[in-house]
Design a protein around this motif. Structure first.
Motif, mmCIF file in Angstrom:
data_model
loop_
_atom_site.group_PDB
_atom_site.id
_atom_site.type_symbol
_atom_site.label_atom_id
_atom_site.label_comp_id
_atom_site.label_asym_id
_atom_site.label_seq_id
_atom_site.Cartn_x
_atom_site.Cartn_y
_atom_site.Cartn_z
ATOM 1 N N LEU A 121 23.099 14.055 48.356
ATOM 2 C CA LEU A 121 22.572 15.255 47.685
ATOM 3 C C LEU A 121 21.177 15.595 48.212
ATOM 4 O O LEU A 121 20.875 16.766 48.502
ATOM 5 C CB LEU A 121 22.525 15.002 46.173
ATOM 6 C CG LEU A 121 22.008 16.148 45.308
ATOM 7 C CD1 LEU A 121 22.982 17.317 45.311
ATOM 8 C CD2 LEU A 121 21.792 15.686 43.869
ATOM 9 N N ALA A 122 20.341 14.571 48.359
ATOM 10 C CA ALA A 122 18.983 14.799 48.869
ATOM 11 C C ALA A 122 19.028 15.387 50.273
ATOM 12 O O ALA A 122 18.279 16.317 50.599
ATOM 13 C CB ALA A 122 18.214 13.483 48.875
ATOM 14 N N ALA A 123 19.927 14.852 51.100
ATOM 15 C CA ALA A 123 20.027 15.336 52.483
ATOM 16 C C ALA A 123 20.497 16.790 52.509
ATOM 17 O O ALA A 123 19.934 17.624 53.228
ATOM 18 C CB ALA A 123 20.981 14.442 53.266
ATOM 19 N N ILE A 177 13.285 15.097 47.036
ATOM 20 C CA ILE A 177 13.028 13.780 46.441
ATOM 21 C C ILE A 177 12.743 13.935 44.941
ATOM 22 O O ILE A 177 13.306 13.214 44.109
ATOM 23 C CB ILE A 177 11.860 13.057 47.168
ATOM 24 C CG1 ILE A 177 12.278 12.719 48.610
ATOM 25 C CG2 ILE A 177 11.449 11.785 46.427
ATOM 26 C CD1 ILE A 177 11.149 12.271 49.509
ATOM 27 N N LEU A 178 11.906 14.934 44.613
ATOM 28 C CA LEU A 178 11.573 15.153 43.198
ATOM 29 C C LEU A 178 12.813 15.580 42.407
ATOM 30 O O LEU A 178 13.040 15.136 41.275
ATOM 31 C CB LEU A 178 10.471 16.215 43.073
ATOM 32 C CG LEU A 178 9.092 15.794 43.596
ATOM 33 C CD1 LEU A 178 8.113 16.962 43.545
ATOM 34 C CD2 LEU A 178 8.542 14.613 42.796
ATOM 35 N N VAL A 211 16.424 4.377 36.613
ATOM 36 C CA VAL A 211 17.504 5.160 37.243
ATOM 37 C C VAL A 211 16.885 6.290 38.069
ATOM 38 O O VAL A 211 17.326 6.568 39.193
ATOM 39 C CB VAL A 211 18.482 5.724 36.177
ATOM 40 C CG1 VAL A 211 19.575 6.564 36.832
ATOM 41 C CG2 VAL A 211 19.118 4.591 35.381
ATOM 42 N N ALA A 212 15.821 6.913 37.531
ATOM 43 C CA ALA A 212 15.168 8.006 38.257
ATOM 44 C C ALA A 212 14.538 7.504 39.550
ATOM 45 O O ALA A 212 14.715 8.113 40.612
ATOM 46 C CB ALA A 212 14.106 8.640 37.367
ATOM 47 N N PHE A 213 13.823 6.394 39.483
ATOM 48 C CA PHE A 213 13.194 5.843 40.689
ATOM 49 C C PHE A 213 14.258 5.443 41.718
ATOM 50 O O PHE A 213 14.077 5.631 42.914
ATOM 51 C CB PHE A 213 12.335 4.617 40.339
ATOM 52 C CG PHE A 213 10.989 4.964 39.753
ATOM 53 C CD1 PHE A 213 10.711 6.254 39.304
ATOM 54 C CD2 PHE A 213 9.987 4.013 39.648
ATOM 55 C CE1 PHE A 213 9.474 6.585 38.753
ATOM 56 C CE2 PHE A 213 8.739 4.327 39.100
ATOM 57 C CZ PHE A 213 8.495 5.618 38.648
ATOM 58 N N GLY A 214 15.361 4.876 41.232
ATOM 59 C CA GLY A 214 16.458 4.498 42.132
ATOM 60 C C GLY A 214 16.985 5.710 42.876
ATOM 61 O O GLY A 214 17.176 5.682 44.101
ATOM 62 N N ALA A 215 17.197 6.807 42.131
ATOM 63 C CA ALA A 215 17.696 8.041 42.756
ATOM 64 C C ALA A 215 16.658 8.595 43.728
ATOM 65 O O ALA A 215 16.996 9.062 44.822
ATOM 66 C CB ALA A 215 18.018 9.065 41.676
ATOM 67 N N GLY A 216 15.385 8.507 43.337
ATOM 68 C CA GLY A 216 14.313 8.978 44.218
ATOM 69 C C GLY A 216 14.249 8.165 45.499
ATOM 70 O O GLY A 216 14.061 8.706 46.590
ATOM 71 N N LEU A 217 14.428 6.853 45.374
ATOM 72 C CA LEU A 217 14.414 5.995 46.570
ATOM 73 C C LEU A 217 15.607 6.297 47.478
ATOM 74 O O LEU A 217 15.495 6.243 48.705
ATOM 75 C CB LEU A 217 14.404 4.515 46.164
ATOM 76 C CG LEU A 217 13.063 3.992 45.648
ATOM 77 C CD1 LEU A 217 13.222 2.616 45.012
ATOM 78 C CD2 LEU A 217 12.029 3.922 46.777
ATOM 79 N N ALA A 227 17.396 8.791 52.488
ATOM 80 C CA ALA A 227 18.195 9.828 53.167
ATOM 81 C C ALA A 227 17.345 10.652 54.109
ATOM 82 O O ALA A 227 17.737 10.895 55.253
ATOM 83 C CB ALA A 227 18.850 10.733 52.122
ATOM 84 N N THR A 228 16.170 11.065 53.648
ATOM 85 C CA THR A 228 15.352 11.928 54.505
ATOM 86 C C THR A 228 14.814 11.180 55.724
ATOM 87 O O THR A 228 14.496 11.791 56.735
ATOM 88 C CB THR A 228 14.184 12.550 53.712
ATOM 89 O OG1 THR A 228 13.499 11.512 53.017
ATOM 90 C CG2 THR A 228 14.680 13.572 52.713
#
Lengths: 290, 426
Positions: free
Chosen positions: A43-45, A67-68, A190-196, A201-202
Motif C-alpha cells: 500500500l505504501a509503495a 509513511i504517515l 500496530v501503527a509503528f509496525g505499519a509505518g515501518l 517499502a520506500t
C-alpha cells in the motif's frame, strides 16, 4: 567473486531485517501477529507511486505522506477492528489477513499490475566496493536500515514511551498497575509496525517493482525471519536476517538459485529443531519450562 | 389524449429500433468467445484488450456472417492465474473448464500463459471440442502432440510465435553481434519454465555450438526470483561479452536494474518482458540505452513504418484503451486471432467446431504481424519477410528513449550499436 557475494549478502540481510522489523515490533509489544503487514508494505509503495505519477507531488513528500498514511491506517486497524478481538489469537490472524487480502487483491482488481509500477532510486550512482559495483540505493538502504535499528533500540530503551512498550511486552498486567494504557500502547505498536513496513517499502521497492504478490512475499519473509530470530526479539530478527541473507546469497552463488528456497526452509527447520523458541525467543522457552 | 400520444410515440420508437436492428442483421444471439488467461500479467491483460478491440471493430461493421445470419461477437474473459508463482496447473485448468462449461464459448482465444498449463489443458479442449487460438504459451511440445494425434488435438492452434521461431530471431541477432563486433562469449540466464528451457536448449544446439561460441555459464531461475547479483558478478568475473536473458516474469525488471547499477560490461541481448514497451525507458530511470530485446510479434509493443498495419494497430489500441502497448508478446496475435476466427466462421458458414477447424487450417491472412498461415502442427509460421510469413522484431534502445529495429534485415532501421564502455574485439 567472494567479496561480491559477501557484499550482496550483507545487503540482502539488511533488506530482510527491514522487511521483518515492523512485523516483529508489533508482535513483540502487542502480541498481535499482523498478517496484513505485507499489504501495508505494498500500500505504501502504491501510494507513493500514485502521488508522484498521478498527483505529481515531489518524491520525498510522497514518501512522507505514504509513511504517515500507513501509520495512521495501522492505528485505525487496531482501534476499529483488532481491539474487538484482542487476545483471541486466531481471530486476530483472520482479521488482519483478511484485511490484507482485500487491500492486495483490490490493487490487482483495479489493474495495478505491470512493469511501470516502480519507484525511482534516490540517487542514481554506483560505487566500487572491494572490486564490486554497488549502487547508491543499496548503500543508502544499508545505512538507513542500520540507523533505523539503532534508533529503535534507543527508543525502546531510553524513552518513556519506549519503556512503556517494553513494559507491556514483558508483563501487561504489571504494566497496567503502573498506569500504562495497554490499548494505547497496542495501537501505537500496530501503527509503528505499519509505518515501518512503509519505510521498508520506500527503501526496497526502487530496487524492483510494485506488485500485489510482493505483499504475500514480504509477509512470508517477515514470518520466516521472526520465527528464526524468536518472535518479538529485535536482536533475534537481525541475527536471523543475517543467517538467511547469507545462506540465500551463498547458495545462489555457489550452488544454484533453485536451492535458495530449500536452504531457507532447511535453516528454519534446523533452528526450530535445536531451539524451538527461535534464536533469541523467550516465550516458548517459558512455556516449556512451565 | 396525452397518454395516447405517448403510447404512439413509444410504439413508434420500438418499431424504429426493431427496423434498425433488422436492417443491420443483428439478432439476439451472439458468438461468444472465451479468453481464459493470466489477466494479472501484462501479456494476458493486453492480449485480452487487443482481442476486445478486434471484436469491437468487427461488430462496428455489423458483425460476422454465419451463413445468411449476421451475428455479433462477444468476449468473456477469466483470470486463470497460471502465470503467477505458486499457482498449480490443476487450479488453472479448473478455470479453463469453468469458462467452457458455464459460458459455452464457440472458441477460446489467448489461452493459458504457461506452456505447462497449455499442455495439460489440451485434453480438456479436445474433450469439449472447442477451437482454441493460443497467443501466449510457446513450447513447441504442444505441436508435437498435435502432429502425433491430429484427430484428437486438431482444435488447438497457436498464433503467437513458438520457442523454435524465437530461436531463429535470437540466433540471427547473435550472428549479427558476432559478425559486427566479434563477440563470442555468452552468459545465459533464463527463467525455469518450459518455453524458456526449450528456447535455450534449442539456441545452444542450433546456433551457439555450431558457431563455436563459448557459453561461459548457464543459470536458471525459478519464477519469482528477485536477486540476480550473484549471476551478474559471475558474468563480470568470467568476462562475458553478451548476456542472453530469457524471462517473462515481472521481477525480471530487477535484472535490468541490477545490470545497470552493477555496471556489467556485457551487452544485454535477449528477451526480458519489462523491456519490451515504450514505458520501460522511464520505468528503468532512462538507463537502458544499448539493451537489445526481441519482441515476439510485430505489433506487440513495437511497430514499423514498413508494415503500416502494425502502426495502425498500435494507434487503435492507444485510442481505445488510453495507454500504449507494453507487452512484447501477445497483443498482436490476440488481435489477429479474432480476425482469423471471424474469417474462418464466415468461410465455414457454421459454428460447428470440426468445420471451423478445417477452415482455420486454411487461414491465409495478411495482418498486423505479416502473412499468417498455419503449419501441420497448427503453429503460425514466422520468418524474416512479412510478405511471406508472420514476423517478430528485435530492437535496441537508443540513448534518447526511442527504439530502433535492428533485426530481421527486412525491417531493420539501423545496425546494432555498442553501449558505452563496450568495444568490439574484431
Amino acid at each position: 567473486m567472494l567479496e561480491g557475494t559477501i557484499i550482496y549478502a550483507i545487503i540482502n540481510s539488511v533488506v530482510l531485517a527491514l522487511t521483518a522489523i515492523g512485523f516483529n515490533l508489533t508482535f513483540g509489544i502487542s502480541g498481535i501477529a499482523n498478517f496484513g503487514y505485507g499489504a501495508f508494505y505494498v500500500l505504501a509503495a502504491y501510494c507513493t507511486w500514485m502521488m508522484t505519477n498521478l498527483l505529481k507531488l515531489s518524491y520525498p513528500l510522497s514518501i512522507t505522506i505514504s509513511i504517515l498514511f500507513c501509520t495512521l491506517l495501522g492505528a485505525l486497524l487496531y482501534r476499529l477492528v483488532l481491539i474487538r478481538v484482542r487476545g483471541q489469537v486466531l481471530s486476530e490472524v483472520i482479521a488482519t489477513f483478511g484485511i490484507g487480502l482485500v487491500i492486495l487483491e483490490l490493487f490487482r482488481y483495479l489493474g495495478f499490475v505491470g512493469f511501470e509500477y516502480t519507484l525511482p532510486v534516490f540517487i542514481d550512482k554506483s560505487f566500487i566496493i572491494a572490486g564490486t559495483y554497488v549502487d547508491m540505493q543499496r548503500i543508502l538502504l544499508v545505512g538507513t536500515g542500520t540507523v533505523l535499528m539503532v534508533s529503535l533500540w534507543l527508543f525502546t530503551h531510553h524513552t518513556s514511551l519506549g519503556l512503556a512498550f517494553r513494559g507491556i511486552a514483558q508483563d501487561e498486567r504489571t504494566a497496567l498497575t503502573f498506569g500504562i494504557d495497554a490499548d494505547k500502547i497496542a495501537t501505537l505498536a500496530v501503527a509503528f509496525g505499519a509505518g515501518l513496513a512503509a519505510i521498508a517499502a520506500t527503501l526496497i521497492i526502487p530496487l524492483g517493482s510494485i506488485s500485489p504478490d510482493e505483499g504475500y512475499d514480504v509477509l512470508i519473509k517477515a514470518l520466516a525471519v521472526s520465527i528464526i530470530g524468536g518472535l518479538g526479539s529485535n536482536g533475534g530478527v537481525i541475527l536471523a536476517s543475517f543467517v538467511i541473507g547469507f545462506a540465500e546469497r551463498f547458495t545462489d552463488a555457489y550452488i544454484g538459485s533453485h536451492w535458495t528456497m530449500i536452504v531457507n526452509m532447511a535453516s528454519i527447520f534446523l533452528v526450530l529443531l535445536v531451539k524451538p523458541s527461535g534464536l533469541f525467543g523467550k516465550q516458548k522457552e517459558l512455556e516449556e519450562r512451565i | 389524449m396525452r397518454s395516447r400520444i405517448a403510447y404512439s410515440g413509444l410504439i413508434g420508437s420500438l418499431l424504429s429500433v426493431f427496423l434498425l436492428v433488422a436492417s443491420t442483421g443483428w439478432t439476439a444471439e451472439s458468438i461468444l468467445i472465451g479468453v481464459p488467461t493470466s489477466l494479472g500479467f501484462v501479456e494476458g491483460r493486453e492480449g485480452m484488450r487487443s482481442a476486445q478491440l478486434a471484436v469491437e471493430e468487427i461488430n462496428s461493421k455489423g458483425g460476422v456472417s454465419v451463413g445468411p445470419t449476421k451475428m455479433l461477437l462477444k468476449l468473456k474473459s477469466l483470470d486463470i492465474r497460471d502465470a503467477s508463482p505458486g499457482v498449480p496447473v490443476p487450479e488453472a485448468l479448473l478455470g479453463l473448464e469453468k469458462i467452457i462449461l458455464e459460458k459455452k464459448p464457440v472458441a477460446l482465444l489467448v489461452g493459458p500463459f504457461r506452456s505447462e498449463a497449455l499442455m495439460a489443458s489440451m485434453d480438456i479442449i479436445s474433450k469439449y471440442k472447442i477451437p482454441m487460438l493460443g497467443t501466449i504459451a510457446m513450447s513447441p511440445a504442444s505441436e508435437e502432440k498435435i502432429k502425433k494425434e491430429p484427430r484428437k488435438y486438431k482444435y488447438i492452434f497457436r498464433v503467437c510465435l513458438n520457442a523454435d521461431f524465437l530461436v531463429k530471431y535470437l540466433a540471427g541477432t547473435m550472428a549479427l553481434i558476432n559478425k559486427e563486433f566479434g563477440f563470442n562469449r555468452v552468459f545465459i540466464m533464463h527463467q525455469d519454465v518450459a518455453w524458456a528451457r526449450a528456447t535455450i536448449d534449442s539456441i545452444k544446439k542450433e546456433y551457439f555450438e555450431k558457431a563455436g561460441w563459448d557459453i561461459v555459464e548457464q543459470l536458471s531461475y525459478p519464477t519469482g526470483s528477485t536477486d540476480f547479483s550473484s549471476a551478474l558478478i559471475k558474468a563480470r568475473v568470467k568476462k562475458a561479452q553478451v548476456i542472453l536473458p530469457i524471462f517473462d516474469m515481472p521481477q525480471s525488471g530487477i535484472l535490468v536494474k541490477q545490470w545497470n547499477s552493477m555496471k556489467v560490461t556485457s551487452l544485454l541481448a535477449g528477451f526480458i518482458s519489462p523491456l519490451a514497451g515504450p514505458k520501460a525507458w522511464n520505468t528503468f530511470d532512462q538507463n537502458i540505452s544499448g539493451a537489445i530485446n526481441c519482441n515476439y510479434e510485430m505489433g506487440s509493443a513495437i511497430s514499423s513504418e514498413k508494415m503500416p498495419l502494425s502502426v495502425a494497430f498500435e494507434k487503435a489500441y492507444r485510442k481505445r484503451w488510453g495507454k500504449s502497448l507494453e507487452a512484447g508478446h501477445g497483443p498482436a496475435p490476440s488481435y489477429e486471432s479474432v480476425y482469423i476466427l471471424a474469417e474462418a466462421i464466415e468461410r465455414a458458414g457454421t459454428l460447428d467446431a470440426d468445420v471451423l477447424v478445417e477452415e482455420l487450417e486454411k487461414t491465409d491472412r495478411v495482418g498486423v504481424m505479416g502473412r499468417i498461415k498455419f503449419d501441420e502442427g497448427h503453429q503460425a509460421i514466422y520468418d524474416m519477410d512479412p510478405k511471406s510469413s508472420a514476423v517478430g522484431a528485435v530492437f535496441q534502445w537508443n540513448s534518447d528513449g526511442t527504439r530502433s529495429i535492428v533485426f530481421p534485415p527486412a525491417l531493420a532501421d539501423r545496425k546494432i550499436k555498442l553501449p558505452e564502455g563496450l568495444t568490439p574485439v574484431n
